[in-house]
Write an enzyme that holds these catalytic residues in place. Structure first.
Site, PDB file in Angstrom:
ATOM      1  N   TYR A 203      -8.356   3.315  12.669  1.00  0.00           N
ATOM      2  CA  TYR A 203      -7.750   4.359  11.855  1.00  0.00           C
ATOM      3  C   TYR A 203      -8.302   5.593  12.372  1.00  0.00           C
ATOM      4  CZ  TYR A 203      -6.986   0.586   8.129  1.00  0.00           C
ATOM      5  OH  TYR A 203      -6.736  -0.294   7.450  1.00  0.00           O
ATOM      6  N   PRO A 295      -0.430   1.702   1.791  1.00  0.00           N
ATOM      7  CA  PRO A 295      -0.992   0.854   2.781  1.00  0.00           C
ATOM      8  C   PRO A 295      -2.282   1.205   3.344  1.00  0.00           C
ATOM      9  CG  PRO A 295       1.149   1.963   3.732  1.00  0.00           C
ATOM     10  CD  PRO A 295       0.747   2.324   2.312  1.00  0.00           C
TER      11      PRO A 295
END
Ligand code: RFL
Ligand code: PHB
Length: 393
Positions: A203, A295
């Site tokens: 991420y 999400p």
């Protein structure tokens, strides 16, 4: 034509299919009606991260064989910013709870196969579904199939029909309170024929915005880029996508995603929604029909699994002992997990995305938040607990 069953399930996504399997294992009959074709349902590209609790549930239901063989267990994830990748040791920080990467479409494929083996009805291409008499003890679902009208007489209706379904709309509007939040960005997602160049998810927050490196298998990479909510896919030819992904994900140690043929592209809007209550009379909502999370926390499918696990328990208790306690407390218990997941998903989203309305102070604060996160055992443990997921309750 009228069918009689105990539980009528609207929607054959993960929520409806898991519920059907749990009920079948408990000897309870159900009919699942789905408006799309089987191929459409199996081929939809969506979630990829299963919490430990979802993996355990797949095994308990007897549908975990392929997941055990083909699922990729990950004990950690990376958070990248300022050119560095920092690993968060999910398993080490949570006494062994990990995530498993296994596409939602594979989960759905395995559950449909199990449903077919069970011999219980699963009706695809059921159009015009509507729910009736939800205030009574004999609610019904009506639908059309190949031009014929059908009715399912049931004891309960499970609204597992996703965020655009009809069940939520059947609840009386003055009673239902939807809590909502829109985010000022969306995700452009791709699937690429490329071996994942990192064994775990990354991420990343970059000046250009968020990017996520994920995967589906040892030969398929899944990647996402933060984009505008009204983004036009035509403006994103493959070389622009790879350029932007490489810029946003590359770290100073030379790591970057491997490039390959793009086989799928889509835009996902980001929203948070909570429907309160999750039930009215004999209609009970589960999964995206009851709540939507952005999400970034990888929670949507897992929340759906936790909802139907609870719902199957409550229905089983009703038929087994006549007790309605589980049914009566369904909303209260469901909303507790939902709000915790909303908080976590909102936090992951706001910590990792660039917002056009943010000023330089906000950006510095965001970087300080990430710096704290990856250097504090307490902050990493909090992320790990929420990301790997607490046991279903
Ligand atoms: P679904 O999967 O939307 O299924 C609902 C089903 O109901 C059918 N339906 C109807 N059938 C009959 N009559 C009607 N009137 C009907 N109306 C609708 C639909 O055709 C459909 O088959 O909801 P469900 O089962 O609640 O499952 C929820 C999950 O699909 C969703 O939360 C996740 O995909 C969200 N999500 C993620 N969740 C995770 O846990 N981990 C992730 O990594 C993750 N990544 C994601 C995601 C969702 C994404 N998108 C596309 C929204 C990544 C993306 C990009
Ligand atoms: C995915 O692999 O599709 C995925 C992974 C993590 C997320 C969202 C989606 O947070």
């Amino acid at each position: 034509m009228t069918h009689r069953t105990q539980v009528a399930i609207v929607g054959a996504g993960p929520a409806g299919l898991i519920l059907g399997q749990l009920l079948h294992n408990a000897g309870i009959d159900s009919v699942i009606v789905e408006r799309h074709t089987r191929d459409h349902v199996v081929e939809r590209v969506r979630a990829g991260v299963l919490e430990q609790g979802t993996v355990d549930l797949m095994h308990e239901m007897g549908v975990g064989d392929r997941l055990a063989r083909e699922g990729l267990r990950h004990d950690g994830i990376y958070i990248a910013f300022g050119g560095e990748r920092h690993r968060i040791d999910l398993a080490g920080l949570t006494a062994g709870r990990a995530i498993t990467v296994y596409g939602q479409n594979e989960v759905v494929r395995d559950l449909i196969a199990a449903r077919e083996r069970s011999g219980r009805p699963l009706v695809f291409e059921a159009t015009g579904a509507s729910v009736h008499d939800i205030d009574s003890t004999h609610p019904t679902v009506r639908y059309r199939l190949a031009g014929d009208e059908h009715e399912i007489a049931s004891d309960f209706i499970a609204g597992c029909d996703g965020s655009h379904g009809i069940c939520r709309l059947a609840m009386p509007s003055p009673v239902v309170h939807p809590y909502e939040r829109e985010y000022p960005f969306a995700w452009l997602g791709i699937l690429a024929r490329a071996a994942p160049s990192c064994p775990e998810l990354v991420y990343s927050l970059h000046e250009h915005g968020f990017a996520l490196f994920s995967m589906r298998s040892t030969g398929v990479t899944r990647l996402y880029l933060q984009c505008e909510p009204d983004e036009d896919l035509q403006r994103w030819p493959d070389d622009r996508i790879w350029g932007e992904l490489t810029t946003r994900l590359r770290t100073n140690d030379g790591w970057q995603p491997a490039v390959g043929e793009i086989t799928q592209k889509s835009i996902t809007p980001m929203r948070s929604v909570v429907v309160d209550p999750m039930q009215w009379g004999r209609l009970l909502l589960a999964g995206d029909a009851a709540h939507i999370v952005p999400p970034t926390g990888a929670k949507g499918l897992n929340l759906a699994a936790a909802d139907v696990w609870r719902l199957a328990g409550a229905i089983g208790e009703f038929y087994g002992t006549g007790s309605e306690v589980g049914l009566r407390t369904y909303t209260e218990r469901g909303l507790r997990r939902t709000w915790r997941a909303q908080r976590f998903s909102w936090w992951m989203t706001s910590t990792l995305h660039r917002s056009a309305s943010a000023n330089p102070f906000d950006h510095k604060r965001q970087l300080a938040e990430l710096d704290y996160l990856v250097h504090s055992q307490a902050a990493m443990t909090s992320l790990a607990e929420n990301y790997a997921g607490v046991p279903f309750a």
